[in-house]
Design a protein around this motif. Structure first.
Motif, PDB file in Angstrom:
ATOM      1  N   ASP A  19       0.841  -1.241  -0.033  1.00  0.00           N
ATOM      2  CA  ASP A  19       0.063  -0.052   0.149  1.00  0.00           C
ATOM      3  C   ASP A  19       1.141   1.110   0.011  1.00  0.00           C
ATOM      4  O   ASP A  19       0.654   2.199  -0.782  1.00  0.00           O
ATOM      5  N   ILE A  20       1.829   1.142   0.845  1.00  0.00           N
ATOM      6  CA  ILE A  20       2.766   2.413   0.952  1.00  0.00           C
ATOM      7  C   ILE A  20       3.660   2.623  -0.195  1.00  0.00           C
ATOM      8  O   ILE A  20       3.812   3.796  -0.551  1.00  0.00           O
ATOM      9  N   LEU A  21       3.856   1.654  -0.857  1.00  0.00           N
ATOM     10  CA  LEU A  21       4.722   1.730  -2.295  1.00  0.00           C
ATOM     11  C   LEU A  21       3.862   2.216  -3.040  1.00  0.00           C
ATOM     12  O   LEU A  21       4.360   2.986  -4.094  1.00  0.00           O
ATOM     13  N   VAL A  22       2.476   1.780  -3.388  1.00  0.00           N
ATOM     14  CA  VAL A  22       1.895   2.253  -4.276  1.00  0.00           C
ATOM     15  C   VAL A  22       1.642   3.662  -4.177  1.00  0.00           C
ATOM     16  O   VAL A  22       1.350   4.566  -5.008  1.00  0.00           O
ATOM     17  N   TRP A  23       1.196   4.120  -2.792  1.00  0.00           N
ATOM     18  CA  TRP A  23       0.922   5.454  -2.520  1.00  0.00           C
ATOM     19  C   TRP A  23       2.128   6.397  -2.799  1.00  0.00           C
ATOM     20  O   TRP A  23       1.773   7.453  -3.080  1.00  0.00           O
TER      21      TRP A  23
END
Length: 211
Positions: free
Chosen positions: A37-41
């Motif tokens: 999630d944080i990578l995509v965010w």
């Protein structure tokens, strides 16, 4: 028997399946999901600021502005969905979190403006309709109860219809052999399939997962 309270959403029950495993297994699965999630965010934020910086140096071209804003809206929505790390790291109320989640109301008219900035045969009536409905639904969701605001099906139908119209405009651009239109059609087809899946899944029509 699982007893789950629900004071905020019109759909009762658990939001997802129950996972069984050891403490370490559940923790590792959550951390892997959180990392993704944080990578995509982070990628969305980079795209947003990159395109906004392009607009800063070339203000006559509006397409980077619209795409930058669109990426920023999706990043904000992601921070309030999935593992919802905003809840863990910031003491935000459910109403604030849900207002960020519903920011996708604004993403639809911004994306339409992006497509319209690329292809001038985009209908001004469709653009105006998406803008009025998107802003209207979002304002309504802010002033109404979270339970009422959670009923998003009417706008989800509008999203599908507007998305199909965008398909038509982009396919026409491909037919006219406009620059990079085929690449854009491929990317939009992937994006629209994700959106269509998420709408069906959120309304419990299919049993897949949020994409």
């Amino acid at each position: 028997i699982i007893q789950a309270s629900n004071y905020y959403h019109y759909k009762s029950g658990l939001a997802d399946e129950v996972l069984l495993g050891t403490k370490e297994q559940i923790r590792d699965k959550r951390e892997a999901s959180l990392f993704l999630d944080i990578l995509v965010w982070g990628s969305l934020l980079i795209m947003a600021f990159y395109h906004l910086s392009i607009f800063f140096f070339r203000p006559q071209d509006l397409s980077p502005l619209y795409f930058g804003i669109f990426s920023l809206i999706i990043a904000l929505r992601m921070s309030a969905s999935g593992e919802a790390y905003l809840i863990e790291y910031f003491n935000l109320s459910y109403k604030v979190i849900y207002s960020l989640f519903l920011s996708y109301y604004l993403a639809v008219p911004v994306f339409c403006a992006f497509v319209a900035s690329l292809y001038n045969d985009f209908s001004k009536k469709v653009l105006k309709f998406s803008t009025i409905t998107g802003i209207g639904f979002y304002i309504f969701s802010l002033v109404s109860s979270t339970r009422t605001a959670s009923y998003t099906l009417p706008f989800e139908i509008i999203t599908i219809l507007v998305g199909l119209y965008c398909f038509y405009i982009i396919i026409e651009a491909v037919r006219k052999r406009k620059q990079s239109s085929l690449l854009f059609l491929t990317g939009f087809a992937v994006l629209f399939s994700f959106i269509f899946n998420d709408i069906l899944y959120s309304n419990r029509i299919i049993n897949t997962a949020y994409l």
